[in-house]
Design a protein around this motif. Structure first.
Motif, mmCIF file in Angstrom:
data_model
loop_
_atom_site.group_PDB
_atom_site.id
_atom_site.type_symbol
_atom_site.label_atom_id
_atom_site.label_comp_id
_atom_site.label_asym_id
_atom_site.label_seq_id
_atom_site.Cartn_x
_atom_site.Cartn_y
_atom_site.Cartn_z
ATOM 1 N N GLU A 196 -7.617 -9.406 -6.409
ATOM 2 C CA GLU A 196 -8.116 -9.849 -7.715
ATOM 3 C C GLU A 196 -7.010 -9.850 -8.758
ATOM 4 O O GLU A 196 -6.963 -10.698 -9.635
ATOM 5 C CB GLU A 196 -9.199 -8.895 -8.199
ATOM 6 N N THR A 202 0.810 -1.220 0.000
ATOM 7 C CA THR A 202 0.000 0.000 0.000
ATOM 8 C C THR A 202 0.844 1.271 0.000
ATOM 9 O O THR A 202 0.528 2.234 -0.697
ATOM 10 C CB THR A 202 -0.903 0.053 1.237
ATOM 11 N N LEU A 206 -5.518 -4.295 -4.541
ATOM 12 C CA LEU A 206 -5.493 -4.356 -3.076
ATOM 13 C C LEU A 206 -6.361 -5.478 -2.540
ATOM 14 O O LEU A 206 -6.077 -6.021 -1.466
ATOM 15 C CB LEU A 206 -5.931 -3.007 -2.472
ATOM 16 N N ASN A 207 -7.432 -5.843 -3.283
ATOM 17 C CA ASN A 207 -8.267 -6.933 -2.778
ATOM 18 C C ASN A 207 -7.844 -8.284 -3.330
ATOM 19 O O ASN A 207 -8.518 -9.282 -3.122
ATOM 20 C CB ASN A 207 -9.762 -6.666 -3.022
ATOM 21 N N ARG A 245 -1.302 -12.515 0.444
ATOM 22 C CA ARG A 245 -2.228 -11.786 1.326
ATOM 23 C C ARG A 245 -2.203 -10.285 1.050
ATOM 24 O O ARG A 245 -2.741 -9.500 1.823
ATOM 25 C CB ARG A 245 -1.877 -12.052 2.801
ATOM 26 N N CYS A 246 -1.551 -9.891 -0.046
ATOM 27 C CA CYS A 246 -1.506 -8.483 -0.452
ATOM 28 C C CYS A 246 -0.879 -7.583 0.605
ATOM 29 O O CYS A 246 -1.329 -6.456 0.826
ATOM 30 C CB CYS A 246 -2.903 -7.962 -0.791
ATOM 31 N N MET A 261 -7.980 -0.866 -6.660
ATOM 32 C CA MET A 261 -8.855 -1.627 -5.768
ATOM 33 C C MET A 261 -8.745 -3.118 -6.041
ATOM 34 O O MET A 261 -8.674 -3.929 -5.124
ATOM 35 C CB MET A 261 -10.311 -1.165 -5.930
ATOM 36 N N ARG A 262 -8.717 -3.462 -7.321
ATOM 37 C CA ARG A 262 -8.603 -4.877 -7.685
ATOM 38 C C ARG A 262 -7.245 -5.437 -7.251
ATOM 39 O O ARG A 262 -7.115 -6.611 -6.932
ATOM 40 C CB ARG A 262 -8.793 -5.052 -9.203
#
Lengths: 178, 94, 551
Positions: free
Chosen positions: C30, B10, C27-28, B51-52, C24-25
Motif C-alpha cells: 500500500e 523485511t 509490507l503489503n 513486489r515488496c 503492514m501497509r
C-alpha cells in the motif's frame, strides 16, 4: 499514500468524502459562474472584479505565500486553499495556524497537493477543515489514520484539550472525590 | 563492470542480483554485468521493489580478479563483508 | 527522573501501534518506500549500509535500571548483542529487522521509552548537562525544562515538517558539559541582577558543512514564558527557513542570512503574540509536578573525606588512577560523580554490549542508583555515588570492562560509526580511533598529555563533532579512497570554539602519523600546566603546519 489531486476532485470534510464545490481557475482562464478558487496573484490583480461576483470566492496559497498577503481581505473570502507542493514542505501547517489564531479567519481552509495520509491529523489540529484526496483513499482509511493517537501534548489552533488539561481535570476530580 | 545490489525489505540485509537465481546473499554469487546489461537489470530489480521484496536497488562498479568479484569502492567492500572493526558480525562472520 | 503518567504511557503505546499499521501497509505494498521513508524516519528507523538501524531516544541522557536492562535485552534479542551511544545521547541498534520494529517499540513503551523524533525534520532529543542534580553551580536541574520541551515538541502539529532537523540543549551552570552552543537552540538557566530565575537563549548553532556557534537571541527570558519563546523561534524558522537546498536548510543558515538582529525582531513579534495568548504559559502546578521527579535523592549525612575512599586509593594503584581521571566532585559532601568510560583501548568508542547493559542494570540495583546518564562524549555517568562505595563500584565496572581510566584524555575519543556502518559516510572513523588509542595507550603518557579531546567524523555531517575537537578529524572520499583532514583548536565547553583545518588530508595510515606529530609538537611547545587547547591557542597553527607539511 501521497496524493497529487488531479481532475478527480474528492473533498474530505468532517469524516465524509464529497464532490468538490469549488473550481480552481488558472490565471488566464475565464471565470465560470460558480464558486472558484484563484491564485493570490490573480486575486490581488483583479480584486474588485472578483469580490463583486455573487459566487463564493476562494484563494489558493502556494507554499512560499503567507496568508498575511490576504490579511485585510479575509472576511470576504469563503475558502483558502493551501497548496502543498511536496509533503516535506511544512509551511502549510504554519499558514493554517496563522489564518486561525492570528488572522481569525472563519472560512474554510483546505489542503491540496502532495501530502501524506499520516499528515492529516496534524493539518486538522492547525485548523484545516478539508482535503482534496486522490481516488484511492477511503473515508475509513482517513478516519483510522487520524484517530490513532488519542491525546495531544501541545495547544494548537483547534483548541483541543491537551494532556495538560486532562491532567488538571484528573486532579480536580481526585480532589473532589476526597 | 557492474553489480546490482539492494537491501531485503523485511530483514534489511544486503543482497546482490544474480539474474535468474534472483537475489543472493554473497557478492561472489552476483552476476557481473556490463553497463548496458546493468541498465536492464535495474529495470528487473524495479519489479522486485514493486513486489515488496527489496528496497533501493542500484548498480556499483566492480572488477574481477582471479575469479573473485571485488568492488572498486571502500564503501561497497565494507558493505559486502560487514564492519571492518567487528569481524564477528555481518556477512564476513557467516 | 520523570515517570510517565497514564497519558504519557498511552501516547507511546499508540505510537507503537501506529507504526505497526504503517509497517503492514508497507509490507503489503500500500505504501511505497518513498511514502514509507518519512514515516519510519519519524520513528528513528534508518536503512544503513548493512541493515536497518533503530535510534532509540534517551531523553536528556537519563536512564533507569529497568530501562537499561530492557535495552540490554532488546539489543540481545533483536540486534547483534550490542548498541552504540551517540553524540546526542541516544542509543543506536545497527542490526534490526523491519518486521521486528513494531515489537521493539511496544517493548520500549513498556519501560517508558520510544523512538519518536530521533530522525526527521522535527524537534529532536533535547539534551542536558550530564552532571544535572550534582553540579555545585547549578541554578536548577536543566532536565525539568528538557522534559517540558520534550512533551511540547512531541508530535507538534506545526513543527513536524520543518526545513530540517532541530536540536535543543539545556544547561544550568556556567560549565558547559553538553556542547551547548553547537545546538539550534541553546538554553542556559541563569539569574538576573534581581535574583529572578530565567533563561538565556541562543539560536543558530550547528555543525556539518557550515559550522556555527549559536548567537544570543534572548538575554533573559522569564521562566513562565520560555516555551512561548521557543515556539516563537520555531515559527520564524518554519516560515522562513530555506527549503530549496538540504545543506542550507538549518536555522543557523537563516540566522546568518538575515542577521541575528532581524531574527531577534521576528522572534519578538511571535513571542509577543504567544505571550498575549497565554496558551504556552505552563501553570506552576504542572512545572512543580514535573520538577518533583527530578528532586535529588535523599543524601546521607557524610563528611567530605571518606576514609574508605582514601584508603582504597592507597591500596590499589589501578583504582587510584581511575579515581583521578573518572571521579568528579559532587555538590554534596561525601558524594561523587563517576564516569563510566565506553572507550576501552582498541574497541569501538561508544559501543556497549548487551552483557554490559545488563551488568550496569545489576550495579544500579545493587547500589540503589536510580539513574545513569549518557554523555554527548559517548560515555556514561553515575551521578550520585558515595565516596565510600567508589572502590566496590570500580571493581564491578572493571569486571564488565567499563573501568578504563581515560575520561577526557587522549584515548577518550569520540567517533561516529562512520563507513563501517553508516550509509552517509565517506570514510571509516572507528579504526582511526582505535589505532590512535593503541598508540597512546600508556597510562603515564596519557596522564602527561592531560586533557586532549579527539573527535572523529566519517563525513561532513559531523556526527562525531570533529569541529569541537581539540584535534578534529574529518573523513572524506578522495576518488574512492579514504582521506582524512586534521582540524585543531575546537572546544565544546564553555570556551566554545570551532576547530580550523590545518592543511591537506592524509590517507588512513598517514593520519595516524599526523596525529602523532601534532601531539609531539604540543609536547615540545607547551608551557607548564597547559592543555593541548591552551598551547594551540597560544602558539597558533603555524608550528603544527610546519611539522606536518614542511617537507
Amino acid at each position: 499514500m501521497l496524493t497529487d489531486s488531479g481532475s478527480k476532485q474528492r473533498v474530505f470534510r468532517k469524516g465524509h468524502i464529497g464532490a468538490d464545490d469549488f473550481l480552481f481557475v488558472a490565471d488566464d482562464a475565464p471565470l465560470a459562474d460558480r464558486p472558484v478558487i484563484v491564485t493570490v496573484t490573480r486575486f490581488l490583480a483583479e480584486k474588485d472584479r472578483l469580490l463583486s461576483r455573487p459566487a463564493p470566492l476562494g484563494v489558493r496559497l502556494e507554499p512560499a505565500e503567507s496568508p498575511e498577503l490576504l490579511r485585510s481581505d479575509l472576511p470576504k473570502l469563503k475558502l483558502i486553499e493551501l497548496h502543498v507542493g511536496y509533503f516535506k514542505d511544512g509551511r502549510a501547517f504554519s499558514w493554517a495556524r496563522i489564518l486561525r489564531t492570528r488572522l481569525r479567519f472563519t472560512g474554510e481552509i483546505r489542503v491540496t497537493g502532495h501530502f501524506l495520509l499520516d499528515q492529516i491529523a496534524f493539518f486538522l489540529r492547525v485548523g484545516v477543515d478539508s482535503f482534496t484526496l486522490p481516488g484511492n483513499w477511503s473515508e475509513t482509511e482517513v478516519e483510522k489514520a487520524t484517530g490513532l493517537i488519542s491525546n495531544v501534548y501541545q495547544p494548537s489552533a483547534d483548541h483541543r484539550p491537551t494532556i495538560l488539561d486532562l491532567r488538571r481535570r484528573a486532579t480536580v476530580t481526585a480532589t473532589a472525590a476526597e | 563492470m557492474k553489480v546490482i545490489t539492494a537491501n531485503k525489505l523485511t530483514f534489511g540485509e544486503v543482497v546482490y542480483w544474480a539474474q535468474s537465481r534472483g537475489w543472493q546473499d554473497s557478492l561472489q554469487q552476483a552476476q557481473v554485468l556490463n553497463d548496458a546489461d546493468a541498465e536492464d537489470a535495474l529495470k528487473l530489480a524495479a519489479g522486485s521493489v514493486q513486489r515488496c521484496e527489496v528496497v533501493a536497488p542500484y548498480a556499483f562498479p566492480v572488477r574481477v580478479e582471479h575469479g573473485r568479484i571485488i568492488p572498486v569502492s571502500a564503501r561497497e567492500q565494507i558493505r559486502a563483508r560487514g564492519p571492518s572493526v567487528r569481524p564477528d558480525v555481518g556477512k564476513q562472520a557467516a | 527522573m520523570y515517570r510517565y503518567d497514564e497519558f504519557d504511557a498511552r501516547l507511546v503505546r499508540e505510537r507503537a501501534e501506529q507504526f505497526r499499521t504503517q509497517v503492514m501497509r508497507r509490507l503489503n505494498g500500500e505504501l511505497s518506500e518513498d511514502e514509507f521513508k518519512p514515516l519510519r524516519l519519524q520513528n528513528g528507523l534508518y536503512l544503513q549500509l548493512h541493515s536497518y538501524m533503530l535510534r532509540i531516544a534517551v531523553p536528556y541522557g537519563t536512564l533507569s535500571a529497568i530501562q537499561m536492562r530492557k535495552l540490554g535485552s532488546i539489543s540481545r534479542r533483536f540486534s547483534k548483542g550490542y548498541g552504540h551511544f551517540t553524540t546526542r545521547t541516544n542509543l543506536q541498534l545497527h542490526w534490526v529487522r523491519l518486521i521486528d520494529v513494531p515489537d521493539i517499540l511496544h517493548e520500549l513503551a513498556e519501560v517508558e521509552m520510544h523512538c519518536m523524533q530521533t530522525s526527521g525534520n522535527n524537534v529532536r532529543n533535547v539534551t542536558a548537562d550530564p552532571f544535572a542534580g550534582a553540579a555545585a553551580d547549578e541554578i536548577e536541574d536543566p532536565r525539568i525544562l528538557c522534559e517540558i520541551i520534550r512533551q511540547w515538541s512531541t508530535l507538534h502539529p506545526e513543527f513536524s515538517f520543518l526545513p530540517r532537523k532541530f536540536k535543543i540543549c539545556v544547561i544550568a551552570s556556567e560549565h558547559d558539559r553538553a556542547a551547548l552552543l553547537s545546538h539550534d537552540i541553546a538554553i542556559q538557566a541563569i539569574r538576573n541582577a534581581g535574583g529572578e530565575a530565567g533563561y538565556r537563549v541562543c539560536v543558530g548553532g550547528g555543525l556539518g558543512r557550515t559550522p556555527y556557534l549559536a548567537l544570543e537571541v534572548g538575554s533573559f527570558v522569564p521562566k513562565p514564558h520560555i516555551l512561548a519563546f521557543i515556539e516563537a523561534i520555531l515559527r520564524v524558522y518554519n516560515e522562513a527557513g530555506r527549503r530549496d537546498n538540504l545543506w542550507k536548510a538549518r536555522v543557523k543558515i537563516l540566522v546568518h542570512q538575515l542577521g541575528i538582529d532581524e531574527i531577534r525582531r521576528r522572534v519578538e513579534v511571535e513571542f509577543a503574540e504567544l505571550k498575549q495568548s497565554g496558551m504556552l504559559e505552563l501553570p506552576p502546578a504542572e512545572i512543580e509536578r514535573i520538577a518533583e521527579y527530578f528532586a535529588p535523592p535523599a543524601f546521607d549525612e557524610l563528611s567530605g573525606d571518606s576514609p574508605e575512599f582514601e584508603s582504597a586509593k592507597r591500596q590499589s594503584r589501578p583504582f587510584a588512577a581511575w579515581a583521578k581521571t573518572n571521579v568528579h566532585d559532587h555538590k554534596t559532601p561525601g558524594y561523587a560523580l563517576a564516569t563510566i568510560s565506553l572507550k576501552p583501548i582498541g574497541l569501538t568508542p561508544g559501543d556497549c554490549s548487551s552483557e554490559q547493559m545488563e551488568g550496569l542494570a545489576d550495579i544500579m540495583e545493587s547500589f540503589r542508583f536510580a539513574e545513569i546518564r549518557v554523555t554527548h562524549e559517548q560515555n556514561m555517568v553515575f551521578p550520585h555515588v558515595r565516596q565510600k562505595d567508589l572502590f566496590h563500584l570500580w571493581q564491578r565496572l572493571d569486571a564488565l570492562g567499563l573501568a578504563t581510566a581515560n575520561h577526557g584524555l587522549v584515548t577518550d575519543i569520540i567517533a561516529c560509526p562512520g563507513l563501517d556502518y553508516c550509509d552517509l559516510a565517506n570514510a571509516r572513523s572507528i579504526p582511526i580511533a582505535q589505532e590512535i588509542a593503541r598508540r597512546f595507550a600508556d597510562p603515564g603518557l596519557q596522564a602527561d598529555l592531560g586533557e586532549l579531546k579527539i573527535k572523529i567524523s566519517g563525513c561532513i555531517n559531523a556526527c562525531g563533532h570533529h569541529h569541537l575537537g581539540h584535534i578534529g578529524i574529518l573523513g572524506v572520499d578522495r576518488k574512492g579512497v579514504e582521506n582524512y583532514q586534521i582540524l585543531l583548536g575546537g572546544s565544546g565547553a564553555e570556551d566554545a570554539t570551532l576547530a580550523e583545518i590545518l592543511g591537506p588530508g592524509f590517507d588512513n595510515e598517514g593520519i595516524i602519523g599526523a596525529v602523532e606529530n601534532v601531539i609531539e609538537t604540543f609536547r615540545q611547545k607547551r608551557a607548564p600546566g597547559e592543555r593541548f587547547l591552551d598551547t594551540y591557542r597560544r602558539i597558533g597553527a603555524a608550528p603544527f603546519k610546519e611539522r606536518l607539511y614542511a617537507h
